[in-house]
Every structure is written in structure tokens, then in C-alpha cells.
Design an enzyme around this catalytic site. Sequence first.
Site, mmCIF file in Angstrom:
data_model
loop_
_atom_site.group_PDB
_atom_site.id
_atom_site.type_symbol
_atom_site.label_atom_id
_atom_site.label_comp_id
_atom_site.label_asym_id
_atom_site.label_seq_id
_atom_site.Cartn_x
_atom_site.Cartn_y
_atom_site.Cartn_z
ATOM 1 N N HIS A 365 0.821 -1.208 0.000
ATOM 2 C CA HIS A 365 0.000 0.000 0.000
ATOM 3 C C HIS A 365 0.848 1.248 0.000
ATOM 4 C CE1 HIS A 365 -3.032 -2.803 1.719
ATOM 5 N NE2 HIS A 365 -3.776 -2.118 0.884
ATOM 6 N N ARG A 472 -1.651 -5.632 -14.892
ATOM 7 C CA ARG A 472 -1.323 -6.832 -14.092
ATOM 8 C C ARG A 472 -2.374 -6.981 -12.986
ATOM 9 N NH1 ARG A 472 4.387 -4.854 -14.988
ATOM 10 N NH2 ARG A 472 5.579 -6.646 -15.741
ATOM 11 N N ARG A 508 -4.729 -8.537 -18.086
ATOM 12 C CA ARG A 508 -4.150 -9.875 -18.031
ATOM 13 C C ARG A 508 -4.785 -10.607 -16.858
ATOM 14 N NH1 ARG A 508 2.108 -10.598 -16.882
ATOM 15 N NH2 ARG A 508 1.635 -9.965 -14.764
ATOM 16 N N GLU A 607 5.170 -16.149 -23.518
ATOM 17 C CA GLU A 607 6.218 -16.057 -22.500
ATOM 18 C C GLU A 607 7.073 -17.315 -22.452
ATOM 19 O OE1 GLU A 607 4.947 -13.401 -19.053
ATOM 20 O OE2 GLU A 607 3.220 -14.727 -19.249
ATOM 21 N N ASN A 630 10.013 -10.496 -20.189
ATOM 22 C CA ASN A 630 10.740 -10.850 -18.951
ATOM 23 C C ASN A 630 10.782 -12.359 -18.784
ATOM 24 O OD1 ASN A 630 10.611 -8.095 -18.570
ATOM 25 N ND2 ASN A 630 8.852 -8.209 -17.189
ATOM 26 N N ASP A 631 9.620 -12.971 -18.936
ATOM 27 C CA ASP A 631 9.587 -14.427 -18.799
ATOM 28 C C ASP A 631 10.167 -15.107 -20.032
ATOM 29 O OD1 ASP A 631 8.605 -15.292 -16.257
ATOM 30 O OD2 ASP A 631 6.727 -14.278 -16.733
ATOM 31 N N ARG A 641 15.115 -14.977 -13.907
ATOM 32 C CA ARG A 641 15.047 -13.511 -13.917
ATOM 33 C C ARG A 641 15.217 -12.920 -12.526
ATOM 34 N NH1 ARG A 641 8.636 -12.413 -15.367
ATOM 35 N NH2 ARG A 641 8.814 -10.479 -14.209
ATOM 36 N N CYS A 678 5.620 -6.460 -24.087
ATOM 37 C CA CYS A 678 5.336 -5.726 -22.857
ATOM 38 C C CYS A 678 6.302 -6.023 -21.706
ATOM 39 C CB CYS A 678 3.898 -5.966 -22.396
ATOM 40 S SG CYS A 678 3.581 -7.659 -21.889
HETATM 41 C C1 PEP Z 1 6.761 -10.540 -18.698
HETATM 42 O O1 PEP Z 1 7.002 -11.675 -18.264
HETATM 43 O O2 PEP Z 1 7.473 -9.954 -19.524
HETATM 44 C C2 PEP Z 1 5.604 -9.781 -18.213
HETATM 45 C C3 PEP Z 1 5.264 -8.646 -18.761
HETATM 46 O O3 PEP Z 1 4.947 -10.284 -17.146
HETATM 47 P P1 PEP Z 1 5.497 -10.219 -15.652
HETATM 48 O O4 PEP Z 1 6.731 -9.357 -15.643
HETATM 49 O O5 PEP Z 1 4.401 -9.654 -14.838
HETATM 50 O O6 PEP Z 1 5.788 -11.656 -15.385
HETATM 51 MG MG MG Z 2 5.449 -12.755 -17.236
#
Ligand code: PEP
Ligand code: MG
Length: 748
Positions: A365, A472, A508, A607, A630-631, A641, A678
Amino acid sequence: MPDLRGDNSRELLKNLRNTLARVGDGQARLDRITRLIAEGMGTDVCSIYLCRDERTLELCATQGLNPGAVHKSRLHFGEGLVGRVAAEANPINTANAAREKGFRFMPETDEQYFNALLGVPIQRLGSVVGVLVVQSRESRLYSDDEIYALEVIAMVIAEMQELGAFTGEGRAMSKPHQRPLLIRGISGQEGATEGVVFRHELPIVISEPVADDPEAEKRRLLDAIDRLRISIDDLLSANMSDAGGEQREVMKAYRMFANSRGWVTRLIDGIDSGLAAEVAVEKEQSATRARMARAPDPYLRSRLHDLDDLSNRLLRLLTEKESADDVAIPDGAILVARNIGPGDLLSYGKALRGIVLEEGSVGSHATIIARAWSIPVVLHAETVTIEAMNGDVILVDGDQGLVHLRPEETVKTAFHDKIAMQAEAQEAYAALRTLPAVSTDGIRITMHMNAGLMVDLPSLVPSGAEGVGLFRTELQFLIRNAVPKRDELARLYSGIMDSARGLPVYFRTLDIGSDKVLPYMNPEDEPNPAMGWRAVRITLDRPGIMRMQVQALLRATKGRPLWVMFPMIAQFEEFKQARQLVMKEVEKEKALGHKVPEEIRIGAMLETPSLAFAADRFFELTDFISIGGNDLKQFFFAADRQNERVRRRYDTLNVSFLSFIRQIADRCDALGTPVGFCGEDAGRPLEAVCIAAMGLRSLSMRPASIGPVKHLLRKTDLGELRSVIQGSMDAGNTSVRPAVTEWMGSNV
Ligand code: PEP
Ligand code: MG
């Protein structure tokens, strides 16, 4: 060997205290203390090593080793047995030091004559400030009583050190809390700011670490524990709002610990050895923190964390400090705290220039509020509450997650330059807000922002984002103590759509598991959580929660269009099932006579590499694809990661990864599937333009990144950049970064 429990221990501590009271400089005190301990414990050697800086121990006084080594012999944390005691915050007891793993012989000390060694950390509030060592010629193990006694003495030395008892001229130690310090944390909110430390809770000062009257001390302790229990019960029975629900769970755990007999017994043992009640609590707290650092299990860690917090509350009750409410907020205040609740933060208001927390999380928060106010935040800044004193100069780098405490002039100057440059750049980026994101060769890129909370939405217009490319939804689940209700979620999603004013919001569905563990879900014991039961795998196996979320989304639209996508789709079948679930809910809503969205676009997040090779039919069925870089990167390179050791090992501009991105873009293009990106890399200008050059036409990033990315894009010829990348690939490079950077330098 004297009996070291009870009276003897108290006697020794009293002698130590008298040493403190005597006139004389810090060095003389240290020398006398080592003599007293060696005599009192009947050992041949007693040595005190104190921290010169965060990672270096220095032999500061010794009885029994070569006095010529004092202030000369130094060790890093982890080096030799003494360094290991400091690094692990754990005692080492050995009958034969030279045979012990990690032993490092220090010839200048003449320690070869001594076989047995017992070292204990000197720590204050869980932070190691030195090591206390006794050694004996005789080859023997020290008893549990001796270990305990030395730990008790170490507590008193730590308090003496904090009070500045060992400071002095020349070779003696400098006063505590005066050194410049760089603390590395993580970014909670970007931005750089300078100000003065403002402590949410005043630092704990213990002026009398040794107690003369153990019975009086026990009464003080038990009285404070009673008050602690009452305050916890009061908090529990108070009619707490939803927002306080999380706190209620923590309070329940607190109550359990506060009533634990073992805990109280250990505190009383400390007092029986001669410690003041506060120091006995601190001793227990240090032990808890050391266990916490070693605990492999996140659940156990969080329980130990509760116990640590409980000690903190008890310490405050014992020291009866004035509350921070009584302290005026200075100009340029940067709040420093272990953690802070939203209520406290709201009461400080926007008077704060920055926030540095020892704990905290991005979804908490407090961070949410700070983000809404655009106050730079650094989280997980370890030791900051021990080191920072009210009024200290502090620089907060929210971009990098760095904190400079009491910085040197050169650091300050460089930081001022950074702030000035950022201000200039921000102005330049703001001017771009209404201009289109078009490359010099006319390629239009859609710029979306990532969000996860209602408070992110006000950034939509000022950032120039054309919609929310990734919402998210799990953050709403993470900040609560129970699964949110459908109607509550529907109201929230509807508010988000209202704030987006017709611009698309790509919701998502719940992406939990891996690092995102809901506080009210039993954590799964998985060997490899990132590749475990997470995201759509959970929601397909337990469809109730996804159904509820989809209903909330459908109702939130009130007929408006809906974009929804599923995380971690690894094969076509998963997408089919998830899509079918949505379609079924639409039918149900219709049957209930509810308004359904005028248009629904259902997409998948790409992903896992496997999805890129799915059947054509998948690409035809999905309305869009969003690459979760990212994934995807972590699975492409098999590099966690979250693991700092490997996280940055593989470059996003690695030839294999960029070729893969191009392959996905080409396939989507051929099959007519819109595709965007993204992950965090979309917000890094150089990476973003390279991704665009590979054929992606939609990028979603943190709002603050939109300006910098658009700025570079508008100066870049994407066609030429693509040729440069191809040239570098053809030349057999591992990464195209050097070639791209060089080309940018002369062409952009
Ligand atoms: C990602 O994996 O790139 C993604 C946008 O989702 P998160 O970072 O929330 O896993
Ligand atoms: Mg992800």
C-alpha cells in the site's frame, strides 16, 4: 573455568560497565575490556575486531595476541574464521582452529600458539559491527555456557560501541554513523532526490546495557510484554477495515509469538546473565535475524520476520520513545523506516521528498501511495534504519534503487548533475507527449503503458500512452488478505476503464505463482517455482477464480469493448481452454440478461518459446499476442530472472534472442495476428528500438519510459537499424549491441 551463568556473568558485565564509565580514551577502554574478558573467562586470548567499513574487520584490541598487530591486522567478511563469524552472524567454536575449514593464518598476530577458538558476532539490531574472539592453548571445545556468556558480553560491547565508547583520536575507531555509505536496494518508484533523513520511528538508544537489579529488570520486561499483548489484542479486536485485513493476519501471528513461553524464557535468561531488558530483547532479535538470513523456506522466513517485528515493538515499549508524531518534519524530509503503513504515510502527506524502506514491496500500500504522488522510493535498503540518523544528508536514486547516506562531495556533485539532467530530459520528453511515435522512415509504433493499480491510471494522459498494454490484475490480489469479491473487482475494473476514457486496457488474468505468492494461499513447495504451478496453469486447474475474474471484467465493461489476455500460455490447448471459459461466461451473462461487451478481444501472452512454434490455427484463433519479454527471456536463455547471478548474463540484444523475436514478428505478420511486446525491455530505449526494428509495432512499458523511448524512436531510421542488426548477425557476433551503439553514436 569460572561458572559463567548468573552471578559471575553479572559481575563480569558490571566490570565492563565500570570500564565504560572510567575516563580514558576509546582505545584504553577496548584494551581493558579484552583483559577483563580473558581473565573473567579464563582464556589465554581475548580479541575484539570491529568493522572499519561495511565489509572489513580490524583487530582493535587484544589480550594475548601480538599487540603489534592491533589496528594492522584486517580481514574481509567471510575471510578466515573471524570473517566467517561476521559473514554468517553465527558463532564458531573449534578445538583446533588451524584444522577448521576456512582457517587463515595471520602471522602478524602470533596466533599459531593457540588451538581452541570461540568467536561470536558483535551485533546490534541484527547488524554485525564486529567479532569477539577468545582463544586457548589447550585443544578443547568451549561449553554452551561459555558461548552464551561471550554472546552476552558481545551484546554489551555492541551497545558501548553504539554509544561511542571506543572512539578517539588517531588509530582508534571513528564515531559510529559518520561514514558515507552506499546502500543497494530495489526501485519502488523512479526518480532522484536529495534531502535529509527523517526517521519514522526514532532510533533505539540504550544508555545502560548492563542491569544491576535483575529482578527489577524482569518486572520491567514482563510489564512491557503485558502491554505488548494488550496492544495486539486491541488491534485485533478493533473493527479493522478491509485494508487492515492483512495487518490482522500479522497481528494474529504476533499474538501467538507474544504468548510463546520459549521466547519469554530466553529473554529472562538474558536478564539473568546481567543484561538490561532491552539488550536481552536485542540479543534474541539478533538471533532471529541470523536464523532468518539462513532460512531457505520463504514461509519460515516470513514467520521469523514476524518475530523480529515483535521484538521491535517490545523494544519500543521498553525504551518508551516519543512517537514520530511529536517530531516536526524537516524541510526536504526523506522518510527512512523499516516499513510503513498507508495510514502513517498519508498522515505525513506530500511533505516527504523520498522514501527509503528496509523492507516493503512494490505492491505494498505504501508504495502504491508513493507512486501516486511520484515520490522516489527505494525498497529493501538493508541496514538503513541502523545507519541513518535524523538530519543526515541522503540521496535517493529511485531509478537504480540506490541510497547514498552522508555522501562525499564528489558523489553529491555527480548526483546533482543527474537530477539536473533528469529535469531537463523530463521537459524535453513532456514536449513529445502529443507527438506521434514515428521513426524517421515513417514507421508508427503504438506506445502503451503497463499498470496494475488504480493509482497508475493518472499517468496515462501525462505520459502520452495510447492505452494500457498490460494491466497486471494480480496486484489487486496481492495487496489484500483474502480473494477480492467479484463485485468489488467489477467496480475497480470499471473505474480503470473510466479512467482510460475509451483507450484500450489489456487486462491480463491473474498471474500468480512463482515469486507472486498470495498471502492467503498456502505456498507450494516447488523446486522450481518459475517453471512450476503458476499463472494460467493455476487458473485452469482451479477455474473458479478465473471465472469470477472474467465475470467481474465482463460486468465492468457495461457494454464497452474488452481486451483480455492469459499469462504463460505454453501450448495451444491452454489457450483454447481459457478462451472457452471466457466465451462460456459471456453466454452466461447474456442468459442472465446482463449487458455484454460490444467487442471482446482475447489474446495470449507469449512467454514460453514453445508458443512461438504452435500450430497456425493458434495464431489465427488468438486476437492478439503480447510478448512477455521478462519471462520469455528467462526461459529462452534458461536464466532465472530473479537470480542476480544470471539475470544480466544474457543480453536482450543477443543475436539468438533478437532473431527469435523477429521470427515471432514474421510469423504473426504472415498469419495476420497483431503482436506487441510488454516486458521491461520495451521501456529501455535502445532495446525498444531494436525490438521495433525486428518488426514489432506495439510496445508497452512503465509510463516514465514512454518519453525516453519515443524520443529515440523519433530520431531512428528503423529500416537502417534493421540492416545494421542484420550486418552484425552476419558478422558472427554474439550480441548486436556494440554495432548498434556505434551506429547510434554517428547516425542518431
Ligand atoms: C513478462 O514476463 O514480460 C511480463 C510482462 O509479465 P510479468 O513481468 O508480470 O511476469
Ligand atoms: Mg510474465
